[in-house]
Design an enzyme around this catalytic site. Structure first.
Site, mmCIF file in Angstrom:
data_model
loop_
_atom_site.group_PDB
_atom_site.id
_atom_site.type_symbol
_atom_site.label_atom_id
_atom_site.label_comp_id
_atom_site.label_asym_id
_atom_site.label_seq_id
_atom_site.Cartn_x
_atom_site.Cartn_y
_atom_site.Cartn_z
ATOM 1 N N SER A 11 0.754 -1.252 0.073
ATOM 2 C CA SER A 11 0.130 -0.115 -0.005
ATOM 3 C C SER A 11 0.855 1.257 -0.034
ATOM 4 O O SER A 11 1.894 1.130 0.350
ATOM 5 C CB SER A 11 -0.829 0.147 1.181
ATOM 6 O OG SER A 11 -1.490 1.146 1.482
ATOM 7 N N TYR A 30 -2.429 -0.742 10.862
ATOM 8 C CA TYR A 30 -2.243 -1.296 9.553
ATOM 9 C C TYR A 30 -1.323 -0.632 8.834
ATOM 10 O O TYR A 30 -0.321 -1.303 8.325
ATOM 11 C CB TYR A 30 -3.785 -0.749 8.873
ATOM 12 C CG TYR A 30 -3.708 -1.006 7.197
ATOM 13 C CD1 TYR A 30 -3.878 -2.461 6.917
ATOM 14 C CD2 TYR A 30 -3.471 -0.112 6.398
ATOM 15 C CE1 TYR A 30 -3.993 -2.567 5.640
ATOM 16 C CE2 TYR A 30 -3.395 -0.453 5.078
ATOM 17 C CZ TYR A 30 -3.705 -1.643 4.533
ATOM 18 O OH TYR A 30 -3.630 -1.873 3.327
ATOM 19 N N LYS A 39 2.081 -2.481 7.395
ATOM 20 C CA LYS A 39 2.528 -2.008 6.167
ATOM 21 C C LYS A 39 3.892 -1.890 5.757
ATOM 22 O O LYS A 39 4.606 -2.023 4.938
ATOM 23 C CB LYS A 39 1.558 -1.202 5.234
ATOM 24 C CG LYS A 39 0.332 -1.792 4.891
ATOM 25 C CD LYS A 39 0.423 -3.194 4.097
ATOM 26 C CE LYS A 39 -1.218 -3.669 3.491
ATOM 27 N NZ LYS A 39 -0.802 -5.040 3.036
#
Length: 335
Positions: free
Chosen positions: A141, A154, A158
């Site tokens: 991402s 999150y 990542k």
């Protein structure tokens, strides 16, 4: 030319990007193993792959548990054959300010969204390295480089995947291995995650526009699987813009996201009181969520930047021709 009967494993295959990736490999007549926790979504994803022309094997597994992932990999090789491509997609998250996330919640997000990738990569490498072939695609991402508010768990996962994958790639290069690993950095995508991840926000969570359809992400993943020598791919103009802005002026971006990040990640609608959650158990036990989320009207099915990324040689050559032409015109005008 890709092998139409290659064996592919996709984690998080029951919904969102994973679902779209599995379907796209099925259209190539690949043998696709689908890993996820929710059997309702897995069964529907397997039907998608079969309808597309591929062979499907649904394997219920929690990627946070390495023995489950390793057992799944053994079953795949036993029933479908040696694994050619492993795609890590599975994740979960909590939408909330960091101060409102409990340590057990943060740990669970990390176990699924980071260690799940580590476990999948371990299981794949244990089988690929003795054969000295195979490809691992990490679906990342823009948030692997740029953290944003309300998604600390999150973003942390990542970022961790980014560092882990870079270290692994260096080791494979050192060993002269023909096993490849590459990463695909995604923009905001219209997936069901915004309807099923745990949210402590007052309003319905949404991806930060511009929003892309999961099929855009799937095309990028397939291209990366076909061309894994490149260390990573950026998908969407917003990803490119975000990463460049973060490299040039991260402090300014901090302040901009502090002002806009809360509002940009929520719609004006109140959060449904009975929304499902997938943090501790699958959300698709009662129904299949599919690949798309609730933002079809705002999402675009194409990305000019993705085309440019896939054909960067052509773009560079065209840029060279334009530059040479402009120089020739300038010289003629001065003559």
């Amino acid at each position: 030319m890709t092998d139409p009967h290659q064996v592919v494993v996709v984690t998080g295959a029951s919904g969102g990007i994973g679902r779209a990736v599995a379907r796209a490999f099925g259209a190539r007549q690949a043998r696709v193993a689908l890993l996820a926790r929710g059997e309702r979504g897995l069964d529907a994803a397997a039907e998608d792959v079969t309808r597309a022309g591929g062979t499907a094997l649904a394997v219920p597994a929690d990627v946070a548990d390495f023995p489950q992932v390793d057992a799944a990999a053994s079953r795949v090789e036993r029933e479908l054959g040696p694994i050619d491509v492993w795609v890590n997609v599975a994740f979960t998250s909590v939408f909330a300010p960091f101060a409102e996330i409990g340590p057990d919640e943060f740990r669970r997000v990390t176990e699924v969204s980071y260690l799940g990738y580590v476990h999948g990569t371990m299981a794949a490498l244990h089988r690929m390295q003795p054969r000295d072939r195979g490809t691992i695609v990490q679906v990342g991402s823009a948030l692997a480089y740029r953290g944003i508010p309300l998604q600390s768990a999150y973003c942390g996962a990542k970022h961790a995947i980014q560092g882990f994958n870079e270290a692994l790639r260096c080791e494979l290069l050192h060993d002269g291995s023909h096993v490849r690993t590459t990463m695909v950095q995604m923009p905001a995508v219209n997936t069901p995650q915004f309807s099923w991840v745990r949210s402590k926000l007052p309003h319905q969570a949404q991806p930060v526009p511009p929003i892309y359809q999961p099929e855009v992400a799937a095309r990028a993943v397939l291209h990366a699987a076909d061309h894994p020598r490149r260390r990573e791919y950026w998908v969407g103009g917003s990803t490119v813009g975000t990463l460049l802005a973060n490299a040039v002026a991260p402090g300014i971006l901090d302040r901009y996201l502090a002002r806009t990040g809360y509002r940009a990640q929520q719609t004006g609608a109140e959060k449904p009181p009975d929304r499902p959650e997938n943090l501790w158990s699958p959300a698709d036990r009662g129904r299949d969520f599919g690949a798309h989320g609730r933002f079809d009207e705002q999402a675009t099915p194409r990305s000019g930047q993705l085309w440019a990324s896939r054909h960067h040689g052509v773009v560079a050559a065209a840029g060279g021709v334009l530059a040479a032409t402009a120089l020739a015109v300038w010289r003629r005008a001065r003559a």
